[in-house]
Enzyme design. Structure first.
Site, PDB file in Angstrom:
ATOM      1  N   ARG A 236       6.110   9.856   1.299  1.00  0.00           N
ATOM      2  CA  ARG A 236       6.911   9.998  -0.018  1.00  0.00           C
ATOM      3  C   ARG A 236       6.222  11.123  -0.889  1.00  0.00           C
ATOM      4  NH1 ARG A 236      11.050   6.098  -0.383  1.00  0.00           N
ATOM      5  NH2 ARG A 236      12.095   5.720   1.720  1.00  0.00           N
TER       6      ARG A 236
ATOM      7  N   ASP B 180      19.760   2.730 -12.550  1.00  0.00           N
ATOM      8  CA  ASP B 180      18.745   2.735 -11.654  1.00  0.00           C
ATOM      9  C   ASP B 180      17.250   3.086 -12.455  1.00  0.00           C
ATOM     10  OD1 ASP B 180      19.238   2.912  -8.449  1.00  0.00           O
ATOM     11  OD2 ASP B 180      17.550   4.175  -9.025  1.00  0.00           O
TER      12      ASP B 180
END
Length: 303
Positions: free
Chosen positions: A51, A163
């Site tokens: 990532r 979020d």
């Protein structure tokens, strides 16, 4: 969901992959859990490499150690946000866990209607989708709510979608998805609330204005209650989010979520989640659905 590790993320052809030392992994584990509550166990080392490698390369840095020094430098909040964006798993779809929406239709909405008729609640509901990812959950909630409490019915509906990931929130705000996503939306709701793209937007669908009018979006870190929205919320959906948290951060978040509910409100968790560790009293009313530990409304027994 940002799945897999591409060649570009490991350096690409002809470029040596970045190496993450055990010490560096430990430093990132501590940093990520402190910043966002996310727990990276030993099995997540390859995920972190996958990532973050692209970001390290994009910045022209020689190592993960150099990137760690950058993100922890004073005043570098923007890059810490970018780092957390990379580590978020944004996997979702419309009307996920359909039994939760059936619970709303069969129990919650009639309960609200009855209570409002008796003068026990205002005709106004606030709903929080905590961990909304790219928006499928809050838009599903908005469709379910507006199909039972449409404009002109005297009810006010507000859905707050939050979020940690700024990338996911921007996608959610657009309200635009590939047309194949429509398969999981009940057809009457699809016809009532979604627009099918034409010409340059062919192959896409977009949320209609009625949905957009009841939705609000904000970045919220569920490991830091100081930045949370104030309650109460009649419904809180926090599904498949806290499974990524460490035990202490998860317990704190669960207790804080329950405190955002009125006595007749409901907290919805994911199928693999429970209230284990929470210090706040609550009772289970259906699989993975909880409310404050108070007596049921008059005339209603425990299911």
């Amino acid at each position: 969901m940002r799945a897999g590790i591409s060649p570009a993320e490991t350096g690409g052809p002809g470029v040596g992959p970045l190496r993450l030392t055990e010490r560096e992994f430990t430093l990132f584990q501590t940093l990520v859990e402190r910043e966002a509550g996310l727990h990276l166990g030993p099995s997540k080392q390859a995920l972190l490499v996958g990532r973050l490698s692209r970001r390290v390369r994009a910045l022209g840095l020689p190592s993960f150690g150099a990137y760690y020094r950058l993100v922890t430098a004073r005043g570098n909040e923007e890059e810490r946000v970018r780092m957390l964006d990379c580590l978020c798993t944004n996997e979702t779809h419309f009307f996920r866990e359909p039994e939760h929406f059936e619970f709303l239709r069969q129990r919650v909405f009639p309960e609200w209607t009855q209570r409002a008729a008796q003068g026990l609640m205002e005709r106004r509901v606030r709903v929080w989708s905590a961990g909304c990812s790219t928006g499928e959950e809050p838009y599903s909630l908005a469709m379910a709510l507006l199909s039972h409490f449409p404009r002109g019915s005297g009810w006010g509906v507000e859905v707050l979608a939050t979020d940690l990931s700024t990338w996911a929130l921007e996608r959610a705000k657009q309200g635009l998805w590939p047309l194949e996503k429509a398969a999981s939306i009940p057809r009457p709701l699809l016809r009532a609330f979604m627009l099918e793209g034409v010409r340059s937007q062919e192959g896409w669908m977009k949320a209609g204005r009625e949905l957009r009018e009841v939705l609000r979006f904000a970045r919220v870190n569920l490991s830091d209650e100081c930045g949370w929205p104030t309650g109460p919320f009649e419904l809180v959906f926090c599904r498949n989010v806290l499974i990524y948290f460490g035990a202490q951060a998860r317990a704190r978040a669960l207790s804080a979520l329950l405190r955002r509910l009125p006595p007749t409100g409901y907290l919805f968790l994911g199928h693999a989640e429970s209230l284990t560790g929470s210090a706040e009293p609550a009772r289970c009313v259906a699989p993975n659905i909880y409310c404050a530990n108070s007596p049921p409304p008059a005339g209603q027994g425990t299911p």
